[in-house]
Design an enzyme around this catalytic site. Structure first.
Site, PDB file in Angstrom:
ATOM      1  CG  HIS A 145      39.684  42.347  37.509  1.00 18.63           C
ATOM      2  ND1 HIS A 145      38.816  41.304  37.697  1.00 18.63           N
ATOM      3  CD2 HIS A 145      40.670  42.163  38.406  1.00 18.63           C
ATOM      4  CE1 HIS A 145      39.265  40.512  38.657  1.00 18.63           C
ATOM      5  NE2 HIS A 145      40.382  41.018  39.104  1.00 18.63           N
ATOM      6  CE  LYS A 579      37.327  31.100  32.313  1.00 18.35           C
ATOM      7  NZ  LYS A 579      37.853  30.309  31.171  1.00 18.35           N
TER       8      LYS A 579
END
Length: 917
Positions: A145, A579
């Site tokens: 990714h 996160k």
């Protein structure tokens, strides 16, 4: 007189900047050039003199640009950032070479430094260090990714420019040669300017595979064998008894590209098969080219040189019957090896290589057979007075074949535990109606799964059509089994489970592996590693307990012993934990999880191999690899480590062969030092651990309070950053969010960090630290700042954490960030949130400088400080223009030219910051 070591860098930047300016003038006229030059000079004046009038003038110029002028300014400053990066990389190479040529002391992070320091410590000898590599594994893994915002075509142009700059450095050019070089540079810059910066369509997975393979072709295939040779030569120099030793292939580059299915529906069994084919084609093509060249070089004739019986027999088996080579057994032997490898190419890939063999020959059944023939060449040369000829191309080819095999790079398979769970539930319900797997508690689930693992009977029926998701998952594992039979087991040997939070997550994967024959319970055979990935703060806290229960299952423990060498790999997720809990808590939770895993594995006699899922930016676990590895808890490395290399980091680290070699060397050096340092040398005082826990608790509350508990924060984030526009940028094949919608919980970590980088806040890399320190100081006046300063001085984990934060904060700019905040429509929401961010930013910088003893950010890192200082005047206009483009685009939705300008500015800012996600 002191030599100005940075003078060549400034000269290169001026040269490339002048060539870019000439190109703009030639292509778009004097007025365009003057506009861009006026913007540049005004921005430089503001940054140099902190001139507020210059800032207002700059904003006025940029806000008044027409649409076409805006595109030209954005392109010019974006390309300048790219050119400055090239010049900077070339300067690093230049300084490294100058250091070596001067015969200076080895630099920290170099192999020479690591080996010398390890041997000087007295606990190791060259022989014991050689033995260390027998069980070592160092594996950077290219991920599926990428956040790489640059097109491959742009990277190719940059490679040409870098090569031409390098030529000016290394060669004493005649006036005519210098003119040719300058003309070539001018053409390269023009080509760069006329090359489309953005992709017109989103990358497919196969496009990503092709990009990944290109780094093997440009760097890894040639750099790795030379690095192995360098290690062997250093050990041989330290102890001549090690001269004949060849270290095993401990350094291997892996890949997720084509095997990472987590959130990417485009990765299928067919794509995996294509990826394996493309990788094999690159490996075999390289070997064939090297054999062809080697055959032209080894023109040794009988009568002038002898050959072993094995070599003569190999030559006699060759289909090369040319009378011109009848007395050249080495050439005929190589011709025969080439013919067999050519047939292997046809058998594995279904096509003939571009350069045909002299005649047909049987294909190699496996890579070991190819190695055996190359070893015959090697031993014959060694035994017959030609040992020097074994140390060049043949040495590197033999090493390449041992490292890359027929598969080039092992591809990891990865899928989310939720997907495995649903597939297992469906298979069980069809085979045993009424099982209701999803309704069972954890203990009952484990019992059901262990029942399945106790028998060789397959769970899936060939006579049943399952759901598309289940069929797709089963097809992937069957393709992996086929790859083992075709390319060897090294082609795929890791299966990773994202979002692991229970023992049943691991057992579900085990059952699916059994379905494809990758786990055979009656043989105690497990052909791949089952790798849990712990990502959230809660998952990290539970990781050791999950592995404790897993090791207590006799069946699994037997599989580890019989098939996996009593080694278990565990992957740790830096991105999602950041996160989830913020920078400080993420780092601390990872550190604690590693310590608990070390203890658990030691109790069960299992070797721990950690796989670090680090991103490119600090907000996703990035930062200098050398310091990161040395900052691991004692016992965390144990000679083995894997870590992800993502996005723009891949191009920056491995796009240039020499830079790539240096970065691989750093990983090996850090692994040696971390693994072989004396036990107990870095024992951490309990008071440090307690302080860190207290800091983490406050930082966690502060971060969560802002990001997840502040009403309207989600709206603030989407309106004040480029997140919406990033979602439309054709970066990679994976969607930006796991689900439709705007929930931060569903957003992937890459665009989350990328967005904060673009607006120059870098919030995931520091937020919460200021509050944490101030709260701790208020509660511990007796210990005070001196205690934190001692932690920074004596504890590598804490100093590395702060060093990374220092780097991130140096790239922030609150004045620019305030312009992005102005895009938030709700004035009350905008003011309340931005004021909180600004206050935390000020507190964080204040306490960071106090702890580190610096007068300003990056005072201890002058090279990075210089780099950032040089970049800001070219970044500021891009950020200002981006804000204006965002405002216009959101007011005039659908304007394609505005969208194009935004996307080009995103590319330029990412290049200027040298990281995206």
């Amino acid at each position: 007189m002191t030599q100005d070591k940075d003078a060549p860098l400034r000269e290169d930047i001026r040269l490339l900047g002048r060539l870019l300016g000439d190109t703009v003038r030639d292509q778009h006229g004097e007025s365009s050039f003057e506009l861009i030059e006026r913007v540049r000079q005004t921005s430089v004046r503001f940054r140099r003199d902190d001139d507020l009038a210059a800032r207002r003038e700059l904003e006025g110029i940029l806000d008044a640009l027409s649409r076409e002028q805006t595109i030209q300014v954005v392109r010019a400053f974006s390309y300048f950032s790219h050119l400055a990066n090239i010049a900077e990389d070339q300067h690093h190479i230049r300084r490294s070479r100058a250091h070596l040529l001067a015969g200076s002391e080895p630099r920290e992070g170099s192999l020479e430094y690591a080996i010398g320091r390890t041997l000087a410590g007295g606990g190791e000898t060259p022989a014991s260090l050689l033995a260390f590599f027998d069980t070592a594994l160092v594996s950077p893994v290219l991920t599926a990714h990428p956040t790489e915002v640059q097109r491959k075509s742009i990277l190719n142009c940059q490679t040409v420019i870098a090569r031409l700059l390098d030529e000016r450095d290394r060669m004493q050019l005649t006036p005519e040669e210098a003119d040719h070089n300058l003309d070539a540079l001018r053409r390269a810059v023009l080509t760069l300017w006329q090359t489309r910066m953005l992709r017109p369509a989103r990358l497919s997975v196969i496009d990503e595979v092709s990009n990944g393979v290109s780094y093997f072709e440009s760097t890894f295939l040639s750099a790795l064998p030379r690095l192995y040779a360098s290690i062997e030569d250093r050990l041989s120099k330290a102890d001549p008894a090690c001269a004949a030793a060849e270290i095993p292939p401990f350094l291997q580059v892996g890949s997720w590209i084509g095997g990472d299915r987590d959130g990417n529906p485009f990765v299928t069994a067919t794509v995996l098969e294509q990826a394996l084919t493309m990788q094999a084609a690159a490996a075999l093509g390289y070997y064939l080219d090297e054999l062809h060249t080697l055959g032209s070089q080894l023109s040794l004739a009988l009568g002038l040189v002898s050959a072993s019986d094995a070599l003569l027999a190999l030559a006699d088996r060759s289909p090369d019957n040319s009378p011109h080579r009848s007395d050249e057994p080495y050439r005929r032997a190589i011709s025969g090896v080439y013919a067999r490898l050519s047939s292997t190419h046809r058998a594995l890939l279904g096509t003939d290589p571009i350069r045909h063999a002299v005649a047909d020959a049987p294909p190699y059944p496996n890579v070991e057979a190819l190695l055996a023939d190359l070893d015959i060449l090697h031993r014959s040369l060694q035994a017959n007075g030609s040992a020097a000829l074994t140390r060049g191309r043949l040495r590197h080819l033999r090493r390449a074949v041992r490292v890359f095999g027929f598969h080039l790079a092992p591809i990891d398979l990865r899928q989310n535990s939720d997907v495995h769970e649903k597939v297992i539930a469906e298979l069980l319900e069809v085979a045993r109606p009424g099982t209701a797997y999803l309704e069972q508690d954890e203990d009952r689930r484990c019992a059901i799964l262990l029942e399945e693992l106790a028998t060789a009977r397959p769970l899936a029926s060939p006579h049943v059509r399952y759901s598309d998701d289940s069929e797709s998952e089963l097809a992937i594992f069957r393709a992996a089994r086929a790859a083992h039979l075709r390319y060897g087991k090294a082609a795929i040997h890791n299966c990773i489970i994202s979002k692991t939070d229970s023992v049943s997550d691991l057992l579900e994967l085990a059952v699916l592996l059994k379905e494809a024959g990758l786990l055979r319970p009656l043989e105690n055979a497990l052909d791949v590693n089952i790798v849990p990935l712990f990502e959230t703060i809660d998952d990290l806290e539970n990781a050791a307990d999950i592995m404790e229960r897993m090791f207590s299952i006799p069946l699994y423990r037997m599989l580890l012993t019989e098939s996996r060498g009593d080694t278990q790999e565990v992957m740790l997720g830096y991105s999602d934990s950041n996160k989830d809990g913020g920078f400080l808590t993420s780092g601390w939770s990872l550190y604690k999880a590693e310590g608990e895993l070390i203890d658990t594995f030691a109790r069960h006699g299992v070797r721990l191999r950690l796989f670090h899922g680090r991103g490119g930016s600090v907000g996703r676990g990035g930062g200098p690899s050398y310091q990161a590895i040395l900052a691991q808890p004692e016992g965390a490395v144990q000679g083995q480590i894997r870590l992800t290399e993502q996005g723009e980091v891949i191009a920056a680290k491995y796009g240039h062969p020499e830079v790539g070699r240096r970065n691989l060397e750093v990983l090996v050096a850090a692994t040696i030092e971390s693994s072989l340092r004396p036990s107990g040398a870095d024992a951490t005082p309990t008071s440090y651990l307690e302080t860190m826990q207290s800091l983490s608790d406050t930082a966690f509350r502060t971060y969560r309070g802002l990001v997840y508990e502040t009403p309207g924060f989600e709206q603030y984030f989407w309106e004040s950053t480029v997140i919406s526009e990033i979602a439309g940028l054709n970066i990679g094949s994976r969607p930006a969010s796991r689900k439709k919608g705007t929930r931060i919980e569903d957003l992937r970590a890459i665009p989350w960090v990328f967005s904060w980088s673009q607006c120059r806040l870098m919030l995931p890399g520091w937020f919460g630290f200021g509050s944490a320190v101030k709260t701790w100081l208020a509660a511990h006046p007796d210990k005070g700042m001196a205690h934190l300063q001692a932690m920074y001085r004596d504890w590598s984990f804490f100093s590395t954490l702060l060093s990374n934060m220092d780097m991130v904060l140096a790239k922030t700019d609150l004045a620019i960030a305030s312009r992005y905040a102005a895009l938030v429509k709700d004035a009350t929401l905008r003011t309340s949130i931005f004021d909180r961010i600004r206050a935390e930013w000020k507190d964080t910088i204040e306490v960071l400088l106090a702890i580190t003893g610096q007068d300003e950010l990056l005072a201890a890192n002058p090279l990075l400080k210089r780099s950032i200082r040089n970049r800001f005047p070219y970044l500021d206009p891009l950020n200002h223009v981006q804000v204006e483009l965002l405002r216009r685009h959101r007011e005039q939705d659908g304007d394609e030219r505005l969208r194009l300008g935004i996307h080009i500015s995103i590319n330029g800012v990412a290049a200027g910051l040298r990281n995206s996600g």
